[in-house]
Scaffold this motif. Structure first.
Motif, PDB file in Angstrom:
ATOM      1  N   TYR A   1      -1.856  17.968   9.600  1.00  0.00           N
ATOM      2  CA  TYR A   1      -1.339  16.262   8.377  1.00  0.00           C
ATOM      3  C   TYR A   1      -2.136  15.565   8.832  1.00  0.00           C
ATOM      4  O   TYR A   1      -2.866  14.839   8.084  1.00  0.00           O
TER       5      TYR A   1
ATOM      6  N   ASN B   1      -4.978  13.601   6.691  1.00  0.00           N
ATOM      7  CA  ASN B   1      -4.668  11.996   6.782  1.00  0.00           C
ATOM      8  C   ASN B   1      -6.064  11.250   6.945  1.00  0.00           C
ATOM      9  O   ASN B   1      -6.294  10.616   6.146  1.00  0.00           O
TER      10      ASN B   1
ATOM     11  N   TYR C   1      -5.291   1.505   9.344  1.00  0.00           N
ATOM     12  CA  TYR C   1      -4.175   3.018   9.485  1.00  0.00           C
ATOM     13  C   TYR C   1      -4.492   3.827  10.984  1.00  0.00           C
ATOM     14  O   TYR C   1      -5.195   3.524  11.694  1.00  0.00           O
TER      15      TYR C   1
ATOM     16  N   PRO D   1      -3.761   7.625  11.102  1.00  0.00           N
ATOM     17  CA  PRO D   1      -3.759   9.290  10.428  1.00  0.00           C
ATOM     18  C   PRO D   1      -3.026   9.840  11.124  1.00  0.00           C
ATOM     19  O   PRO D   1      -2.992  10.953  10.362  1.00  0.00           O
TER      20      PRO D   1
ATOM     21  N   SER E   1       0.320   8.646   8.861  1.00  0.00           N
ATOM     22  CA  SER E   1       0.097   8.669   7.199  1.00  0.00           C
ATOM     23  C   SER E   1      -1.642   8.289   6.855  1.00  0.00           C
ATOM     24  O   SER E   1      -2.032   7.820   7.393  1.00  0.00           O
ATOM     25  N   GLU E   2      -1.862   8.832   5.354  1.00  0.00           N
ATOM     26  CA  GLU E   2      -2.731   8.129   4.720  1.00  0.00           C
ATOM     27  C   GLU E   2      -2.670   6.738   4.381  1.00  0.00           C
ATOM     28  O   GLU E   2      -3.879   6.576   3.672  1.00  0.00           O
TER      29      GLU E   2
END
Length: 430
Positions: A303, A307, A391, A393, A396-397
């Protein structure tokens, strides 16, 4: 194929990244060039486990946003050539390991490159000959591996259709005992497996795994690849080659990708895409290196990579008019010795400043994750940035915070990459 015995050991003082000082105009790495450093090991030749479903392999790579893989040359296992052709037709680029029958290996690699021109990104010599000894024309041990590497180098460069395809060096020899790689390799090559759940480049006790690996190959004056790097997600206590939990694996892998790119490593192949076979009782460490579990479900590290690539691939419709030189002037204040930085530039002209702080992430005595307070860092852009989006990663993106029309911002830099997407302000009127 990975083996714990192939670890890089020792200490060095190399810092892969030097934090920006006051007034530095830092030249940014194009985002596309950074994304091309991201690679992963696969085992398409293994047909008795998760890799038997080659469609999953292709889907997983596309989902991650990774197109470069390292695998044994076709013919090294039971997988048909059609499996490699299928992946190549989906845009996968292969670095192929040679096996002892060099002629057969080159023939198989040639067949694939003929079927899908450009699908062979590199050819690599024998893997970890200290763990899997080879023989060659009456030679044994290191001498055999080095001699075979020279043949691989010569034959690949003499093979029609492989113009521009580099030859990566073999692994498993001691660089201190070998003075030159002339007519043997286009790229120096190392494997880096941080021990004891430590960070890739900086550990408070002085261990610098990736730095040591890079330093050891500098004398060859060749560009560098790291063809194995990673952490296995099976939490362990003790000493030496320890597994970690999935969140710690995600931190270590992303930090390693960043460290390597910042140090100028051409490509870093994380070990590996999939957990090869089920191991519910955690008896086989080698079955837990995957970015995806054996059932093809993504781990946290998968994930995080997705992201990261999604954030970096997202561009605005209109290009930013400023920063035509590809450089950004900024100052970082409060960066501890354990923290690193990397500046990237998107096609639309926006910059991405990556900050990460390699504090301890694993308690090897208890076999549990460690967390440290983030480093409080002030970023001064010198002039007003029209927008700065933050951000994480690993979370989340989507941005976790946004700032408009700022010259300075304070950020809490965690033990894994934090991305600052910077839209420069308009240049002053003369």
């Amino acid at each position: 194929m990975h083996a714990a015995e192939g670890l890089i050991t020792g200490l060095c003082a190399l810092a892969c990244v030097t934090p920006a000082r006051a007034g530095n105009a830092v030249q940014a790495m194009p985002v596309d060039a950074f994304l091309d450093t991201l690679a992963v090991n696969t085992h398409v030749n293994y047909t008795d486990g998760a890799y038997a479903n080659v469609r999953n392999v292709g889907d997983d790579l596309a989902w991650l946003g990774i197109r470069y893989v390292r695998d044994a040359s076709p013919g090294s296992g039971a997988a048909p050539l059609s499996s490699y052709v299928y992946l190549a037709q989906r845009g996968v680029k292969f670095n192929f390991l040679m096996h002892e029958n060099i002629t057969q290996s080159i023939e198989e690699v040639t067949r694939l490159n003929t079927a899908v021109p450009g699908s062979v990104a590199a050819v690599e010599g024998f893997n970890e000959i200290n763990n899997w000894p080879v023989s060659y024309h009456g030679l044994t041990g290191i001498a055999a591996g080095l001699a075979a590497q020279r043949e691989v180098y010569t034959r690949i460069h003499d093979t029609q259709g492989f113009a521009g395809v580099p030859v990566y060096d073999l692994t498993g020899f001691e660089p201190k005992q070998v003075e030159s790689r002339v007519n043997s390799a286009d790229y120096a090559n190392q494997h880096v497996y941080p021990q004891n759940g430590e960070q890739p480049t900086y550990e408070a006790n002085g261990d610098t795994w990736m730095g040591n690996a890079i330093n050891g190959l500098k004398k060859y004056q060749l560009p560098l690849v790291i063809t194995e790097f990673g952490y296995f997600s099976s939490p362990q206590a003790g000493w030496y080659m320890l597994g970690v939990d999935e969140p710690t694996q995600a931190k270590g892998v992303l930090n390693g990708y960043m460290d390597a790119a910042a140090a100028g490593v051409k490509r870093t192949y994380v070990y590996e895409l999939l957990d090869e076979k089920p191991d519910p009782q955690n008896k086989n460490d080698g079955m837990h290196y995957g970015l995806f579990r054996n059932d093809n479900s993504p781990k946290l590290v998968a994930y995080a990579i997705r992201n990261l690539t999604t954030i970096l691939n997202t561009s605005t419709v209109q290009r930013t008019r400023v920063a035509a030189t590809g450089a950004l002037t900024y100052t970082l204040s409060g960066m501890p010795v354990s923290a690193n930085s990397l500046l990237l530039r998107k096609k639309d002209g926006r910059f991405v400043l990556v900050l990460w702080n390699e504090t301890r992430i694993w308690d090897r005595a208890k076999g549990t994750p460690l967390s440290s307070p983030p480093a409080e860092v002030e970023v001064d852009f010198g002039t007003t940035a029209s927008r700065v989006d933050l951000y994480d990663p690993n979370v989340s993106e989507a941005p976790i915070a946004s700032h408009r029309d700022v010259r300075k911002i304070s950020v809490s830099v965690p033990d894994h990459p934090l991305l600052l997407e910077v839209t420069p302000g308009a240049p002053p009127r003369l």
